[in-house]
Write an enzyme that holds these catalytic residues in place. Structure first.
Site, mmCIF file in Angstrom:
data_model
loop_
_atom_site.group_PDB
_atom_site.id
_atom_site.type_symbol
_atom_site.label_atom_id
_atom_site.label_comp_id
_atom_site.label_asym_id
_atom_site.label_seq_id
_atom_site.Cartn_x
_atom_site.Cartn_y
_atom_site.Cartn_z
ATOM 1 N N GLN A 189 -45.754 32.976 24.721
ATOM 2 C CA GLN A 189 -44.503 33.957 25.021
ATOM 3 C C GLN A 189 -44.763 35.379 24.667
ATOM 4 O O GLN A 189 -44.598 36.218 25.347
ATOM 5 C CB GLN A 189 -43.315 33.562 24.392
ATOM 6 C CG GLN A 189 -42.912 31.904 24.559
ATOM 7 C CD GLN A 189 -42.532 31.818 26.048
ATOM 8 O OE1 GLN A 189 -41.575 32.836 26.706
ATOM 9 N NE2 GLN A 189 -43.331 31.201 26.870
ATOM 10 N N HIS A 233 -45.913 37.687 27.490
ATOM 11 C CA HIS A 233 -45.275 38.242 28.403
ATOM 12 C C HIS A 233 -44.872 39.821 28.002
ATOM 13 O O HIS A 233 -44.588 40.534 29.142
ATOM 14 C CB HIS A 233 -43.718 37.769 28.214
ATOM 15 C CG HIS A 233 -43.513 36.435 29.074
ATOM 16 N ND1 HIS A 233 -43.423 36.365 30.353
ATOM 17 C CD2 HIS A 233 -43.282 35.028 28.836
ATOM 18 C CE1 HIS A 233 -43.453 35.164 30.835
ATOM 19 N NE2 HIS A 233 -43.155 34.469 30.036
ATOM 20 N N GLU A 287 -34.330 31.356 22.441
ATOM 21 C CA GLU A 287 -34.431 31.128 24.033
ATOM 22 C C GLU A 287 -35.023 29.816 24.428
ATOM 23 O O GLU A 287 -34.593 28.788 24.750
ATOM 24 C CB GLU A 287 -35.102 32.296 24.720
ATOM 25 C CG GLU A 287 -35.364 32.087 26.072
ATOM 26 C CD GLU A 287 -36.080 33.235 26.624
ATOM 27 O OE1 GLU A 287 -36.030 33.204 28.012
ATOM 28 O OE2 GLU A 287 -37.058 33.666 26.180
ATOM 29 N N HIS A 288 -36.138 29.748 23.747
ATOM 30 C CA HIS A 288 -37.074 28.459 23.754
ATOM 31 C C HIS A 288 -37.305 27.995 22.143
ATOM 32 O O HIS A 288 -37.632 28.742 21.621
ATOM 33 C CB HIS A 288 -38.491 28.775 24.215
ATOM 34 C CG HIS A 288 -38.418 29.324 25.697
ATOM 35 N ND1 HIS A 288 -38.628 30.723 25.725
ATOM 36 C CD2 HIS A 288 -38.198 28.980 26.896
ATOM 37 C CE1 HIS A 288 -38.779 30.984 26.985
ATOM 38 N NE2 HIS A 288 -38.415 30.014 27.699
ATOM 39 N N ASP A 291 -41.203 26.269 32.057
ATOM 40 C CA ASP A 291 -41.262 27.378 32.858
ATOM 41 C C ASP A 291 -41.491 27.089 34.254
ATOM 42 O O ASP A 291 -41.043 27.826 35.147
ATOM 43 C CB ASP A 291 -42.495 28.482 32.227
ATOM 44 C CG ASP A 291 -41.919 29.417 31.426
ATOM 45 O OD1 ASP A 291 -40.685 29.487 31.096
ATOM 46 O OD2 ASP A 291 -42.888 30.320 30.685
ATOM 47 N N HIS A 315 10.639 35.748 35.866
ATOM 48 C CA HIS A 315 10.005 34.703 35.787
ATOM 49 C C HIS A 315 10.954 33.632 35.565
ATOM 50 O O HIS A 315 11.001 32.498 36.300
ATOM 51 C CB HIS A 315 8.865 34.392 34.795
ATOM 52 C CG HIS A 315 7.821 35.033 34.940
ATOM 53 N ND1 HIS A 315 7.653 36.578 35.164
ATOM 54 C CD2 HIS A 315 6.264 34.744 34.913
ATOM 55 C CE1 HIS A 315 6.271 36.725 35.416
ATOM 56 N NE2 HIS A 315 5.588 35.827 35.261
#
Length: 436
Positions: free
Chosen positions: A254, A257, A322-323, A356, A415
């Site tokens: 990761q 990235h 996230e992971h 992934d 109404h």
């Protein structure tokens, strides 16, 4: 990597919303494309990508698509097809059906589920091209029944109008119906508002740089968007049974990235912490994207030593990563205690890249702690729901006064009267059409 206790670790992470200059630039680009259409779109494509196009050159042709297949390896096509089959199988289980419930009094309540008509998928094409993200965005939309799936991706810079052939092949295999060579904030604006060459969509999804993210936020409301994605994140929760080399490799998977990616190990084992720190440094020196990964590790990486695995779970739930990888003697037994994580990978062989690329679950997952309240992309992101209400006379006579009470309590006499006029008509023996 810095080894520290949970008390020393700062859980706060600044969310990237762009500089004032970036926000101003995006607003200007979006407004120009909204007002000028193709002219604005093509002007910014030339300005930012160095590619001069005519409107008729925006759309990828069948001949270009065929040529793309000839430029990629057969092994890549086979891999894309195998991954797509897994992704389709997983997401097919998420599909919903419309339903109706008939009550004994004749009332019918239900929900009608329809796919969105037209979805735009943004695919990056600058520093890195990600064919896997094409599959993850397109296949859930396709399974939802979206009939028109449009892809935009930047052309090659430096005066060339080509598109990465791997992106084109992945899009064709996934089921994209239209492809356009345009990127950046200008592409997002074109998808949202439409131009003479690109019809507007109902939703925009897919990752991009900060300008793409800000543009998606700018057009939200005119169209739906998937999310404002932040840098990638991984947390590994591990005990003494974990193989240090595996943990280090997964953290770096990761970190490579993005310089702002976050990679964190949480462990009750001081021995594992020290060994992983040394292993990360060793593997970093052999990584092609060392500079990026090193910046990530130095600025947003950490090894947190906790008193117990239970304290580690508490840290994980506060991070809402996230992971999340759980590499422990019995990872399944810990899963029920995990409240906040986008995707959970169990055991030493469930490395994050398995998700992934290939396993089937979606890899577009909430970042920046938003796993506390949001979920990975799935089929539900590409449908819309309509409530269905058919009230019978018997039900209205039974419930009418209650509805009137609630309406008048809110001061909405119109109404109340809409119900009251029906009750009065029925009391006089009306036929339901206002006639006696």
């Amino acid at each position: 990597m810095k080894v520290q206790s949970s008390k020393e670790f700062d859980l706060k992470r600044e969310v990237e919303y762009g500089t004032p200059e970036q926000n101003r630039a995006v607003k200007e680009i979006v407004a120009a494309v909204q007002q000028e259409g193709d002219a604005g779109l093509l002007r910014y494509t030339e300005q930012f990508d160095g590619v001069s196009l005519l409107p008729e050159q925006l759309r990828v042709t069948p001949e270009e698509l065929q040529a793309a297949y000839s430029r990629v390896e057969d092994s890549f096509v086979a891999a894309i097809r195998a991954a797509a089959a897994n992704i389709r199988a997983f997401h097919a289980r998420q599909k919903r059906n419309s339903w109706m419930d008939l009550q004994p009094d004749g009332t019918i309540l239900g929900q009608i589920i329809r796919p969105l008509k037209r979805v735009g998928v943004y695919v990056p094409g600058g520093k890195a091209a990600y064919p896997s993200s094409v599959l993850m965005n397109v296949i859930p939309a396709q399974i939802a029944g979206v009939p028109e799936i449009v892809m935009v991706t930047p052309p090659s810079t430096g005066g060339k109008a080509g598109i990465d052939p791997y992106i084109l092949v992945a899009a064709a295999e996934a089921g994209v119906t239209e492809m356009y060579r345009v990127g950046g904030a200008q592409a997002v604006a074109a998808l949202a508002y439409g131009t003479a060459s690109i019809a507007p969509v109902d939703k925009i999804c897919g990752p991009g740089n900060i300008y793409v993210a800000l543009a998606k936020r700018e057009v939200y409301g005119a169209v739906d968007i998937d999310s404002i994605a932040g840098p990638s994140e991984i947390v590994v929760l591990a005990d003494d049974s974990a193989e240090p080399a595996y943990v280090a490799a997964d953290l770096l998977s990761q970190a490579e990235h993005d310089e702002m990616a976050s990679a964190i190990l949480v462990t009750p084992s001081q021995s594992l912490a020290d060994t992983v720190a040394a292993e990360v440094e060793r593997q970093l020196q052999e990584l092609p994207r060392e500079a990026i990964a090193r910046a990530s590790i130095e600025n947003y990486g950490a090894i947190i030593v906790v008193e117990s695995i239970e304290e580690g779970i508490s840290v994980v739930n506060r991070l809402a990563p996230e992971h999340l990888e759980i590499i422990a003697a019995d990872p399944m037994s810990l899963t029920g205690s995990i409240e906040n994580a986008g995707a959970i990978f169990l055991g030493p062989y469930s490395s994050e890249p398995v998700g992934d690329y290939f396993a089937g679950p979606n890899h577009i997952i909430p970042t920046n702690g938003t796993a506390r309240f949001s979920s990975p992309v799935d089929v539900d992101d590409f449908i819309k729901k309509s409530s269905l209400i058919y009230y019978s006379k018997e039900a209205l006579l039974r419930d009418g006064q209650t509805i009137i009470e609630l309406a008048r309590r809110e001061g909405l006499e119109g109404h109340a009267r809409a119900i009251e006029i029906r009750l009065e008509n029925e009391a006089k023996g009306g036929d339901g059409n206002g006639q006696q």
